[in-house]
Structure formats: structure tokens, C-alpha cells
Design an enzyme around this catalytic site. Structure first.
Site, PDB file in Angstrom:
ATOM      1  N   ASP A  37       0.855  -1.193   0.000  1.00  0.00           N
ATOM      2  CA  ASP A  37       0.000   0.000   0.000  1.00  0.00           C
ATOM      3  C   ASP A  37       0.890   1.242   0.000  1.00  0.00           C
ATOM      4  OD1 ASP A  37      -3.276   0.167   0.943  1.00  0.00           O
ATOM      5  OD2 ASP A  37      -2.120   2.041   0.927  1.00  0.00           O
ATOM      6  N   ASP A  59       3.484   2.124  -4.533  1.00  0.00           N
ATOM      7  CA  ASP A  59       2.638   3.069  -5.259  1.00  0.00           C
ATOM      8  C   ASP A  59       2.333   2.400  -6.594  1.00  0.00           C
ATOM      9  OD1 ASP A  59       1.453   4.996  -6.784  1.00  0.00           O
ATOM     10  OD2 ASP A  59       2.998   6.530  -6.461  1.00  0.00           O
ATOM     11  N   VAL A  60       1.097   1.966  -6.771  1.00  0.00           N
ATOM     12  CA  VAL A  60       0.762   1.170  -7.969  1.00  0.00           C
ATOM     13  C   VAL A  60       0.919   1.951  -9.270  1.00  0.00           C
ATOM     14  CG1 VAL A  60      -0.813  -0.410  -6.764  1.00  0.00           C
ATOM     15  CG2 VAL A  60      -1.738   1.654  -7.854  1.00  0.00           C
ATOM     16  N   ASN A  82      -6.073  -4.750  -5.918  1.00  0.00           N
ATOM     17  CA  ASN A  82      -7.255  -4.202  -5.244  1.00  0.00           C
ATOM     18  C   ASN A  82      -7.192  -2.680  -5.083  1.00  0.00           C
ATOM     19  OD1 ASN A  82      -9.537  -4.252  -3.075  1.00  0.00           O
ATOM     20  ND2 ASN A  82      -7.762  -3.357  -2.040  1.00  0.00           N
ATOM     21  N   TYR A 146     -14.927   6.459 -13.199  1.00  0.00           N
ATOM     22  CA  TYR A 146     -14.881   5.151 -12.532  1.00  0.00           C
ATOM     23  C   TYR A 146     -15.405   4.059 -13.472  1.00  0.00           C
ATOM     24  CZ  TYR A 146     -15.217   2.029  -8.406  1.00  0.00           C
ATOM     25  OH  TYR A 146     -15.065   1.021  -7.485  1.00  0.00           O
ATOM     26  N   LYS A 150     -13.095   0.899 -14.404  1.00  0.00           N
ATOM     27  CA  LYS A 150     -13.429  -0.462 -13.984  1.00  0.00           C
ATOM     28  C   LYS A 150     -13.846  -1.337 -15.169  1.00  0.00           C
ATOM     29  CE  LYS A 150     -12.390  -0.110  -9.634  1.00  0.00           C
ATOM     30  NZ  LYS A 150     -11.238  -0.832  -9.076  1.00  0.00           N
ATOM     31  N   THR A 183     -16.861   0.904   3.124  1.00  0.00           N
ATOM     32  CA  THR A 183     -15.435   1.046   3.439  1.00  0.00           C
ATOM     33  C   THR A 183     -15.117   2.547   3.377  1.00  0.00           C
ATOM     34  OG1 THR A 183     -14.642   1.085   1.173  1.00  0.00           O
ATOM     35  CG2 THR A 183     -14.972  -1.108   2.147  1.00  0.00           C
TER      36      THR A 183
HETATM   37  N1  LIG Z   1     -16.142  -0.102  -1.367  1.00  0.00           N
HETATM   38  C1  LIG Z   1     -16.892  -0.266  -2.425  1.00  0.00           C
HETATM   39  O1  LIG Z   1     -18.098   0.013  -2.415  1.00  0.00           O
HETATM   40  C2  LIG Z   1     -16.305  -0.824  -3.683  1.00  0.00           C
HETATM   41  C3  LIG Z   1     -17.198  -1.306  -4.658  1.00  0.00           C
HETATM   42  C4  LIG Z   1     -16.678  -1.829  -5.835  1.00  0.00           C
HETATM   43  C5  LIG Z   1     -15.317  -1.851  -6.026  1.00  0.00           C
HETATM   44  N2  LIG Z   1     -14.489  -1.365  -5.075  1.00  0.00           N
HETATM   45  C6  LIG Z   1     -13.049  -1.396  -5.345  1.00  0.00           C
HETATM   46  O2  LIG Z   1     -12.401  -2.086  -4.312  1.00  0.00           O
HETATM   47  C7  LIG Z   1     -11.063  -1.588  -4.178  1.00  0.00           C
HETATM   48  C8  LIG Z   1     -10.775  -1.250  -2.731  1.00  0.00           C
HETATM   49  O3  LIG Z   1     -11.684  -0.240  -2.328  1.00  0.00           O
HETATM   50  P1  LIG Z   1     -11.990   0.082  -0.788  1.00  0.00           P
HETATM   51  O4  LIG Z   1     -13.437   0.267  -0.708  1.00  0.00           O
HETATM   52  O5  LIG Z   1     -11.340  -0.896   0.084  1.00  0.00           O
HETATM   53  O6  LIG Z   1     -11.273   1.506  -0.673  1.00  0.00           O
HETATM   54  P2  LIG Z   1     -10.316   2.145   0.458  1.00  0.00           P
HETATM   55  O7  LIG Z   1     -10.234   3.582   0.113  1.00  0.00           O
HETATM   56  O8  LIG Z   1     -10.792   1.741   1.809  1.00  0.00           O
HETATM   57  O9  LIG Z   1      -8.926   1.419   0.203  1.00  0.00           O
HETATM   58  C9  LIG Z   1      -8.143   1.673  -0.925  1.00  0.00           C
HETATM   59  C10 LIG Z   1      -6.695   1.397  -0.585  1.00  0.00           C
HETATM   60  O10 LIG Z   1      -5.919   1.625  -1.773  1.00  0.00           O
HETATM   61  C11 LIG Z   1      -4.747   2.335  -1.379  1.00  0.00           C
HETATM   62  N3  LIG Z   1      -4.199   3.098  -2.505  1.00  0.00           N
HETATM   63  C12 LIG Z   1      -4.718   4.195  -3.096  1.00  0.00           C
HETATM   64  N4  LIG Z   1      -3.884   4.647  -4.045  1.00  0.00           N
HETATM   65  C13 LIG Z   1      -2.813   3.802  -4.061  1.00  0.00           C
HETATM   66  C14 LIG Z   1      -1.635   3.737  -4.821  1.00  0.00           C
HETATM   67  N5  LIG Z   1      -1.361   4.658  -5.764  1.00  0.00           N
HETATM   68  N6  LIG Z   1      -0.779   2.729  -4.593  1.00  0.00           N
HETATM   69  C15 LIG Z   1      -1.026   1.805  -3.616  1.00  0.00           C
HETATM   70  N7  LIG Z   1      -2.124   1.829  -2.858  1.00  0.00           N
HETATM   71  C16 LIG Z   1      -3.015   2.817  -3.079  1.00  0.00           C
HETATM   72  C17 LIG Z   1      -5.205   3.242  -0.237  1.00  0.00           C
HETATM   73  O11 LIG Z   1      -4.103   3.692   0.555  1.00  0.00           O
HETATM   74  C18 LIG Z   1      -6.149   2.316   0.511  1.00  0.00           C
HETATM   75  O12 LIG Z   1      -5.459   1.563   1.496  1.00  0.00           O
HETATM   76  C19 LIG Z   1     -10.951  -0.403  -5.145  1.00  0.00           C
HETATM   77  O13 LIG Z   1     -10.350  -0.834  -6.348  1.00  0.00           O
HETATM   78  C20 LIG Z   1     -12.403  -0.038  -5.381  1.00  0.00           C
HETATM   79  O14 LIG Z   1     -12.607   0.612  -6.605  1.00  0.00           O
HETATM   80  C21 LIG Z   1     -14.952  -0.855  -3.900  1.00  0.00           C
END
Ligand SMILES: NC(=O)c1ccc[n+]([C@@H]2O[C@H](COP(=O)([O-])OP(=O)(O)OC[C@H]3O[C@@H](n4cnc5c(N)ncnc54)[C@H](O)[C@@H]3O)[C@@H](O)[C@H]2O)c1
Length: 246
Positions: A37, A59-60, A82, A146, A150, A183
Site C-alpha cells: 500500500d 505506489d501502484v 485491489n 470510474y 473499472k 469502506t
Molecule cells: N467499497 C466499495 O463500495 C467498492 C465497490 C466496488 C469496487 N471497489 C473497489 O475495491 C477496491 C478497494 O476499495 P476500498 O473500498 O477498500 O477503498 P479504500 O479507500 O478503503 O482502500 C483503498 C486502498 O488503496 C490504497 N491506494 C490508493 N492509491 C494507491 C496507490 N497509488 N498505490 C497503492 N495503494 C493505493 C489506499 O491507501 C487504501 O489503502 C478499489 O479498487 C475499489 O474501486 C470498492
């Protein structure tokens, strides 16, 4: 017998939300987890809490960062792409800078992650799991960036699945498509809105089950996809959305 015993899993965005829930479930099922992360503090704290896990800064959006993080692993059985962000807005509201920023993380980050991890996965095969979204299958007027990001992940997953199958690598590649899961990302999206309460209620209303999902409900499918139970699943879209796509 733990379902992921002996497996090494590399999970991006694992310091928070879905990634953290996945890391937690993987350790509970016997995997050794690399928590990757950009958030060093939360990532290191989670690794310390979970025990059979370690944190690596990633950093992705940076190829160099991917190279350095993957170099810390001898082999990888499971890669979970993720990490992601969500930009709220329509085609008339979002900027080119926002589009570039989100696609750098949500799309290029996945592309570079697969490229970087592949050499560590080829020897014994494995599973790549890309976190798409219900928004990677169906559209919303206020999620134009988005949706684009996605949807790209959805088809990139299938292209990789075909390539790996044709090459006989023994690597499967699937995507997960959650509905709205409570989240921190949801709180960040609500913070971008003029009327957060109305937006939250609109999220609830689009899920026939009548609530938002829980992170552990997504982690459960990520365990299945990481395990050998899913040996015949590749290139597939796993929707977990409280009926939102019915
Ligand atoms: N929560 C939802 O409703 C939901 C629904 C569908 C899809 N998603 C997807 O699930 C995934 C996780 O989402 P979440 O809800 O846990 O969000 P979150 O914001 O709680 O977590 C995202 C994490 O990604 C990390 N991150 C951000 N930019 C980064 C980078 N450049 N390099 C490395 N790490 C980085 C952040 O530090 C964080 O820990 C995402 O891809 C999101 O699009 C979430």
C-alpha cells in the site's frame, strides 16, 4: 485444513477497506500475506496485527515501485490488484486531470502489477484477482471516470486469462464486481457530494437486499478465487452486489 495453507499472497491497497479484509481472511486461511500500500502507517500496523503478514510500500502508479515491491518476494501464488480510487462526477463535471489520475491507479496500476508479478508466478502457477466493480459492468451518470476505469479492468482480466491459458502457465485471472460496500472509499465518495445523505440513501436503494455490503462478504469470494477450489474459473466476473445487477 486451512484453504490457503502454504500460499503466498500479494494484496495491493491492503491497508484499508476491502484489501485489509482480504488480507485478514487470507491469513486466517493459512496464507502468508504481503500487504502492499501507499499508506505505510496503516499497512505496517495491519501486518503487525495479523502476524503471518508483512508490509511493503507500493505506489501502484510507479513501475519502479512495483519492481522494488515484487523484488522482495521469492515467489507469489496469489496477486490481488485491489488498490483503487473513485472519482464522483459526470462527463460535464470531471476533468482530464481527474481521468488521468484515476486511470493511472485503477487501470495502469493493474496492468503494471500483472506484468511485474508474472515472472514470480509462472514457475508454479497461481491466481490473479482484479478488483473491478459493478461499475465495471453497468454505468451511472455520475461515475463516468470510474465506469471507464473499472470496465477496462473487466476486459483486461479476460485478455490476461486467455493469454495465460493459451500459454499453459497455470495462472487464472478473474475479476470481482462488488456493489457498494461500506469502506472508507464510500466515505470519500460521499465527501465529494453536495448531499451526502441523499447519495448514501441512493446507494442503499439500488441494492435489493436493502443495505450496503460488508468487506468480509467480498473477502469470502477472494478466498475462493485464491484457493484451488476455483481451479476451473478463469476470465470470469464474480458479482457480489446484494442483487443490484438483477
Ligand atoms: N467499497 C466499495 O463500495 C467498492 C465497490 C466496488 C469496487 N471497489 C473497489 O475495491 C477496491 C478497494 O476499495 P476500498 O473500498 O477498500 O477503498 P479504500 O479507500 O478503503 O482502500 C483503498 C486502498 O488503496 C490504497 N491506494 C490508493 N492509491 C494507491 C496507490 N497509488 N498505490 C497503492 N495503494 C493505493 C489506499 O491507501 C487504501 O489503502 C478499489 O479498487 C475499489 O474501486 C470498492
Amino acid at each position: 485444513m486451512a484453504r490457503l495453507a502454504g500460499k503466498i499472497a500479494f494484496v495491493t491497497g491492503a491497508a484499508s477497506g476491502l484489501g485489509a479484509a482480504i488480507a485478514r481472511a487470507y491469513v486466517a486461511e493459512g496464507a502468508s500475506v504481503v500487504i502492499a500500500d501507499i499508506d505505510d502507517e496503516a499497512g505496517a500496523a495491519l501486518a503487525a496485527e495479523l502476524g503471518n503478514a508483512r508490509f511493503v510500500h507500493l505506489d501502484v502508479t510507479s513501475e519502479e515501485s512495483w519492481g522494488a515491491a515484487i523484488a522482495t518476494c521469492d515467489s507469489i501464488d496469489v496477486l490481488v490488484n485491489n488498490a483503487g480510487i473513485t472519482t464522483l462526477g459526470s462527463i460535464e463535471e470531471c476533468t482530464v486531470a481527474q481521468f488521468r489520475h484515476e486511470l493511472d491507479i485503477d487501470v495502469l496500476g493493474v496492468f503494471m502489477g500483472i506484468q511485474a508479478a508474472l515472472p514470480k508466478m509462472k514457475a508454479r502457477g497461481g491466481s490473479i484477482i482484479n478488483m473491478s466493480s459493478l461499475a465495471g459492468i453497468s454505468a451511472s451518470a455520475n461515475l463516468v471516470v470510474y465506469n471507464a476505469a473499472k470496465a477496462a479492468v473487466t476486459l483486461m482480466t479476460k485478455s490476461c486469462a486467455l493469454h495465460f491459458a493459451q500459454k499453459g502457465y497455470g495462472i487464472r485471472c478473474n475479476s470481482i464486481h462488488p456493489g457498494a460496500i461500506h469502506t472508507p472509499i464510500i466515505d470519500k465518495v460521499l465527501a465529494q457530494s453536495d448531499d451526502p445523505e441523499a447519495l448514501y440513501q441512493s446507494f442503499v436503494a439500488t441494492h435489493p437486499i436493502g443495505r450496503l455490503g460488508k468487506p468480509e462478504e467480498i473477502a469470502a469470494i477472494a478466498v475462493y478465487l485464491a484457493s484451488d477450489e476455483s481451479a476451473f474459473a478463469t476470465g470470469a466476473e464474480f458479482r457480489i452486489d446484494g442483487g443490484a445487477s438483477i
